[in-house]
Design a protein around this motif. Structure first.
Motif, PDB file in Angstrom:
ATOM      1  N   PRO A   1       0.863  -1.461   0.021  1.00 18.83           N
ATOM      2  CA  PRO A   1      -0.032   0.187  -0.188  1.00 18.83           C
ATOM      3  C   PRO A   1       0.868   1.199  -0.125  1.00 18.83           C
ATOM      4  N   GLY A   2       2.139   1.154   0.277  1.00 20.96           N
ATOM      5  CA  GLY A   2       2.790   2.510   0.517  1.00 20.96           C
ATOM      6  C   GLY A   2       3.867   2.753  -0.750  1.00 20.96           C
ATOM      7  N   VAL A   3       3.673   1.842  -1.813  1.00 16.26           N
ATOM      8  CA  VAL A   3       4.502   1.748  -2.961  1.00 16.26           C
ATOM      9  C   VAL A   3       4.511   3.300  -3.603  1.00 16.26           C
ATOM     10  N   PRO A   4       5.392   3.969  -4.102  1.00 21.10           N
ATOM     11  CA  PRO A   4       5.374   5.261  -4.755  1.00 21.10           C
ATOM     12  C   PRO A   4       4.465   5.097  -5.639  1.00 21.10           C
ATOM     13  N   ALA A   5       3.944   6.282  -5.917  1.00 21.64           N
ATOM     14  CA  ALA A   5       2.605   6.328  -6.967  1.00 21.64           C
ATOM     15  C   ALA A   5       2.801   6.095  -8.310  1.00 21.64           C
TER      16      ALA A   5
ATOM     17  N   ARG B   1      -2.805   8.564   1.462  1.00 24.95           N
ATOM     18  CA  ARG B   1      -3.355   7.373   0.698  1.00 24.95           C
ATOM     19  C   ARG B   1      -4.925   7.167   1.393  1.00 24.95           C
TER      20      ARG B   1
ATOM     21  N   TRP C   1       2.099  -0.206   7.212  1.00 19.37           N
ATOM     22  CA  TRP C   1       2.241   0.392   5.861  1.00 19.37           C
ATOM     23  C   TRP C   1       2.971   1.516   5.834  1.00 19.37           C
TER      24      TRP C   1
ATOM     25  N   LEU D   1       4.356   8.811   4.545  1.00 21.03           N
ATOM     26  CA  LEU D   1       2.896   8.538   4.234  1.00 21.03           C
ATOM     27  C   LEU D   1       1.967   8.598   5.357  1.00 21.03           C
TER      28      LEU D   1
ATOM     29  N   PHE E   1      -2.111   7.175   6.042  1.00 16.56           N
ATOM     30  CA  PHE E   1      -3.232   6.468   5.329  1.00 16.56           C
ATOM     31  C   PHE E   1      -4.463   6.611   6.176  1.00 16.56           C
TER      32      PHE E   1
ATOM     33  N   GLU F   1      10.776  10.342  -1.282  1.00 15.93           N
ATOM     34  CA  GLU F   1      10.087   9.560  -2.099  1.00 15.93           C
ATOM     35  C   GLU F   1      10.066   7.992  -1.854  1.00 15.93           C
TER      36      GLU F   1
ATOM     37  N   ALA G   1       9.777   4.434  -0.519  1.00 15.87           N
ATOM     38  CA  ALA G   1       8.796   3.354  -0.002  1.00 15.87           C
ATOM     39  C   ALA G   1       9.116   3.132   1.430  1.00 15.87           C
ATOM     40  N   PRO G   2       8.010   2.577   2.105  1.00 19.33           N
ATOM     41  CA  PRO G   2       8.007   2.307   3.583  1.00 19.33           C
ATOM     42  C   PRO G   2       8.785   0.903   3.657  1.00 19.33           C
TER      43      PRO G   2
END
Lengths: 324, 324, 324, 324
Positions: free
Chosen positions: A48-52, C254, C264, C270, C272, C318, C320-321
Motif C-alpha cells: 500500500p505504500g508503494v510510490p505512486a 493515501r 504500511w 505517508l 493512510f 520518495e 517506499a516504506p
C-alpha cells in the motif's frame, strides 16, 4: 535512459525489499513484477505504500517465456524453483539470483560483492550469497586472507530475525508462538554449509574442515548476527587492522571497535564487523552484522546489479539505516 | 476423590491454557484430551513442559460418542464446531463451552462469573463469555447496574494480543508481518456484538442502541485492554465507588485508581477495571484489562467449573500473574 | 548549491530520523548537529550506520548564539526547551520546530502540510504538528471540511509505538516492562488536546466541544493508529470520496478501502486514512495511520522545509516504506 | 505451621518472581519484603495482581538488623551489595542468595540443585547459580560426568532475554532501542566465567582451560538458550542417554530429542537439554534452555529452599509453563 528492471518473487520478503530499493534507485526503473500468490494484483494492493508511479503496475504470473524487454532480472524464488526457469531467460538479460539455486553453480559468478567486486563487473549471471553466509563471511574474509586464523574448526553461531525464514506462512512462525521464543535449528546440516565451506576454502587457500554452523531464530523481524569462533594467535588489534585494510575501499562494510548491533544495519546494505581475540587461548571471536533482507538479500542484489551495469556500486543504496 | 476433567481443542491456545490450569488445580484431574492436528501425540510432545503425571496422556481425536467417564468437559472449538457435537455429550457431564456457539443459546447459562456467580452453581451447561465481552462488560457492569451511564451509544475500542486471533495458522498472523504492526478489524460487524448488546441490555434494563465495538490486533501475545466511552454525569470517584461495591466480594476483579496495564493480568484470571469521568462533558471512560486466555477464556472456564462443582471459586486460580 | 541544514536534538528519536532524511535528501546538506548527551561525539559514534560523508561531523552542545551559517534549522527539543532558545536564532534562518512549544503560537505557522500546503511556502517559522494530531487530523480534515461530521463530541482513541514517548530513558519504558504490555495514559488531559481542538475548529468553522482524546502505548517501536468516532449521517462511500477529493493532489496521503495498518507507513512520510460509517447509528469511524517519526515528526518536518525553501514537496521523501 | 519467608530485592525481576512463587507455595508464607525504590509501598501498589492476602504487606527498607522472625530469606540484590549485609543475618535463618556474591565463597554451598541435590539438604547458606551458568551447566553436567567431552576448549554461546540484564533502568535497555535488536556483550570477560570454570572443573575432575563464554541480549523478556560447542567423540544418542541417566530422578530437567525452545520453560523451574554430535568432527553440540527468572533465579531459589527445609523439592513449583 533508465535501466529496465524486473523482479520475480515480489510478494516474498526478499522480493519486496528489492522492489523498495529499485523504486528508490536513481537509474533503475521497475517495469516487471511477478509473483505467485499476488499475481493479478496491482502493486499498490500488495504494497500500500508503494510510490505512486508504481502503484498501477500489475503483478504477473511468473513465466520466463513471457518477459517484457528487460535489462536486469532479480529473482527471489524458493530453493529449487529457479534452476530451470532462469535457464530460459534470454542471455542478454542480466540476472541476479537472490535465491539459493546457483551459488557455486557452473556459469554463475558468486556475488560476494564487498570481497570480490571486480569479478562482478560485466557479468550477466550472478548468484547472490545467502543471508547467513553474507553475515559470516564478511568478518571472516580479512582474517582468512591474511592467515590470522585457521580455516579449520571454525564455529559459526548465527542468529537471524524471523523474516529470514521466509514468508511461506508456515504456522511454526505464527506470531503468538514465535514471539518471546528463541530456537536453534538445522543443527549439523543447514543448507548454507557448502556455500560457506567453499568460500572459506577459496579465501584461505585451505580447507574448511570441521566447520560448524548453527542457525537460530530470534524473535525480531530483521537482522542477523553471526558470532564466530576461530583458532589463531592474532590480537584484537591485528584483526581490526586487517579488516580496516581489507575493506578500506568498501562503501558498505564498517569495522567497529565494539560489538555491532543488528539494529545498526536495519533497512540498509551495510555490514558491520568486529573482533575480540585472546592469543593466549588461541582464540579469535569475529562478529558480523547485516540486515538479512539488505546485505543478506536485496541490498546485495542491487549492489551486484550496479556492478553488472557499470554504475556506481552505491547507486540507490546510500540511505542511512532506520533507527530506532 | 478428584473431579475428572476433559478438554476438547487442547492444541489451540484456549485449550492449552485450560490444560495448564487443570494441571495445577487441587481438585481436578485431567483424564481426557482431544484435539485435531495433535491427535495421536502424547501430551508431552505437544506441550514439552507439561507436568510429568500428564506427560503420557494421549491426545485423542474428538468424538463425543467415545468419551471416558467425565465430570467436567471444557470445550474450546472453533465457532460453529460445537453446537452439534456438544449436544451429544451425556447430560450429567458438566460442560463449559469456551467457544462462541452457546452464548445466549437456549438451555445454556451465560457464565459471566464475576457478575452473576449465583446463577452458575449447579448448572451443567455454561457458555463462557467471549474474550472481548469479558474485558468490556466487567468495567461496564457496575455503571449500568447503578445507572451511572446510559446503555445507549456506548463505544468500545478494544485491543487484543494476537493469541486472541486463534491458532489457525493464518499467514496473516505470521511473525514478520504482525510484529511492529497494529490493525483495526471487523469494523461495525464483529461477531461479539450481539453478546455485548444482550448483556448490556440485561444489566441496564434498557437497550444497547447505538453500540459501537472496534477490535484491534496489537503486537503482543496475550492481553486485552478495552477502552470504553459512555455517556453519563457521574464523577470518577462515583464510578470507582460503584465498582468497589459491585465487586466487593469478587476474588478476581481489582478496581484501580490508575489505568490498568495488560501485563498486570498475564497468566491469571484477574480483571482490572478503572474509570475517568468528566461530568461537564457527559463522559465516562471505563477501562477493562484481562488476559484473553485467562479471564477471557480458560481462567473464566475454570472459575465456572468450580462454581458448577460446588468448589471454592478460586480453586486452582490463586496464582499471581507472571511479571515481567 | 545545496541548502545548509542544522538539526538540534539529534540524539533523540525525532532528531535522529531528521538526520536520516536530511542525509538522503538531494538538496539538503547537514552542516550542524547539536545534542545534549551526545555532544562531543562524532556522528558515526552516535549513529554507526550514518553515510560516510557525515561520519566525522562533531555533535555540538546546543547554543543558538554559536550557529554556523544555516538556511534551515530543525529543532527537536523537549517541551518547554525551545521557546527561548529558538527566539535567539537569526530571523533569516528558516526554522521547523518539531517540538511542541510553538503550535498555534504567535508568529508561527502551523505546519499541517497536507491540509494547508500553500500557507507554508515562503514562511520562516513553522511549528510541526504533534504526532497524535498528525494521525488524527489527517482523516478528520476532509469530513470536517465537507461537514460530513459534527465537530462536537469527537472521540479519538489513539495508539502509538513506544518511540512516541521519547528517548528520555524513563525506566517506565524499559524493554522487559513495556514488552507485551499495553497502557492507556493521560486520560482527559493530554498535552495534545488544545492543538487538536484548535485545528478541528479551524477546519469546521465550529467548535470541538466535547472532544475526547485517549492515547495508548503499544509494544512496538514506531507507528500510530488513530481510531476516531464522530457523529454524522454520511455513508462510508461519501467519506472515502470526500477524502479522495480532499487529498487528490497530495503526494503523501493515501485513502484506502480497508483499515490501514501501521506497518504500511513505517519509515515513510505517508499517512493512510480510511472510514467506516453507519448512517443509521449516526456514526462515522475514521482511521488514520502514520509513522510517528515520519509524518508524525521528521518526515513532516522535511516536507515543511521543502515547502519553505520552494523545493518539490516530495524531495527526499520518495522512499517506499520499510516492510516487513 | 507454615515456613516464614522473607524476600530482599522485591522490586527487581528476580525478587518479583520469588514473590510470585512464594505466594503460590503450599508451605511458605511471605512475611517480609524489602526493596529499595519501592520501600514504603504496599505490595499491591508494586504488584497490582498480588494475591489478596499479601496485598497489604508493606515493603520495607532493607536492614538486616531489623528483620522479623524468619525461617528463610531469599536475597536478590545487585552484585556487591549482599556480602556484608547477609553476614549480619542471624545464623539460624536459612539464606538463598540469588545474587552473585557468594558463589564458591567460603561457608556457602553452591546450589546447582538438579546436579547436587543431596548437598543442599540441611544447609543454611546457599548461593544460587547465575542464570547463564544454570542454562549452560545443566546440559554439560552429564557429558562431563561421563567424560563424553573434554573439559577444555568449551565454547558457550548464550542468549538471554532482556530481563536478564536486570531492572536497573539503564536507558540502554529502553524498549525502542532494544526491540528488534540483538547484541553480543562482555566478550572474553563476563562475570559468570569463574563460576562456570569452577563447576566444569568440579564436574570433570579436569580443568576448564580455554573456556569461551559469549552472552547475547535477545529482544524478548524471559528465557535463555545456551548453545555449547565441545570436543568429544560421543554420538548424539550417547549424549542423550547420558543425560537421561543423569537426570532420571530429576523433577525439573527434561531431555528432548529436538532442540528445545525458550518458550517451553517460560514461567517454570524447568530446564530442557538436548544434543547433536558428530564423532567424525570430534564435536558435541549441547543445548540448554531455562527461564532466566525461573531455573535461572527464583525457581531454583525455591527449589533450594525446599531442600534446605526438608520439603518436597517440587513444592510450589509444579505449575506448567505459560504458553503461548
Amino acid at each position: 535512459m533508465s535501466i529496465r528492471v524486473g523482479i520475480v518473487g515480489i510478494s516474498g520478503f526478499g522480493g519486496g525489499e528489492a522492489m523498495r530499493l529499485v523504486a528508490g534507485h536513481p537509474e533503475f526503473e521497475l517495469v516487471y513484477a511477478a509473483g505467485e500468490g499476488s499475481a493479478g494484483q496491482r502493486l499498490a494492493q500488495r504494497f500500500p505504500g508503494v510510490p505512486a508511479q508504481l502503484a498501477d503496475l500489475v503483478i504477473e504470473k511468473w513465466d520466463p517465456a513471457r518477459l517484457p524487454p528487460l535489462d536486469v532480472l532479480m529473482a527471489s524464488l524458493p530453493t529449487g524453483a529457479s534452476r530451470e526457469a532462469l535457464a530460459r531467460v534470454p542471455g542478454h538479460v542480466k540476472i541476479v539470483d537472490i535465491g539459493g539455486d546457483h551459488r557455486y553453480a557452473d556459469g554463475w559468478t558468486y556475488g560476494l560483492a564487498d570481497v570480490w567486486p571486480s569479478e562482478i563487473a560485466g557479468q550477466t549471471r550472478i548468484a547472490n550469497p545467502g543471508c547467513f553466509p553474507a553475515a559470516a563471511l564478511t568478518p571472516l574474509a580479512p582474517l582468512l586472507a591474511e592467515k590470522l586464523i585457521s580455516p579449520e574448526n571454525i564455529v559459526i553461531d548465527a542468529k537471524t530475525g524471523i523474516s529470514g525464514a521466509g514468508r511461506g506462512g508456515d504456522s511454526k512462525f505464527g506470531y503468538a508462538e514465535s514471539n518471546e521464543n528463541l530456537i536453534a535449528y538445522g543443527l549439523l546440516r543447514h543448507v548454507h554449509m557448502p556455500e560457506i565451506e567453499s568460500t572459506i576454502a577459496r579465501l584461505s587457500g585451505g580447507s574448511a574442515t570441521g566447520l560448524v554452523f548453527t542457525p537460530h531464530l530470534v524473535p525480531m523481524t530483521r537482522g542477523i548476527l553471526a558470532t564466530i569462533y576461530a583458532r589463531g594467535r592474532a590480537t584484537t588489534a591485528q584483526c581490526l587492522d586487517a579488516a580496516r585494510r581489507f575493506y578500506a575501499n568498501s562503501a558498505f562494510v564498517r569495522v567497529t571497535d565494539t560489538p555491532p548491533q543488528t539494529k545498526w544495519a536495519t533497512g540498509s546494505n551495510l555490514a558491520f564487523v568486529s573482533y575480540a581475540a585472546d592469543p593466549d587461548r588461541n582464540l579469535v571471536i569475529a562478529l558480523g552484522v547485516v540486515d538479512n533482507l539488505g546485505k543478506g538479500a536485496a541490498g546485495q542484489a542491487v549492489q551486484n546489479a550496479n556492478l553488472m551495469c557499470g554504475l556506481e556500486e552505491t547507486a540507490g543504496l546510500e540511505g542511512a539505516p532506520v533507527w530506532p
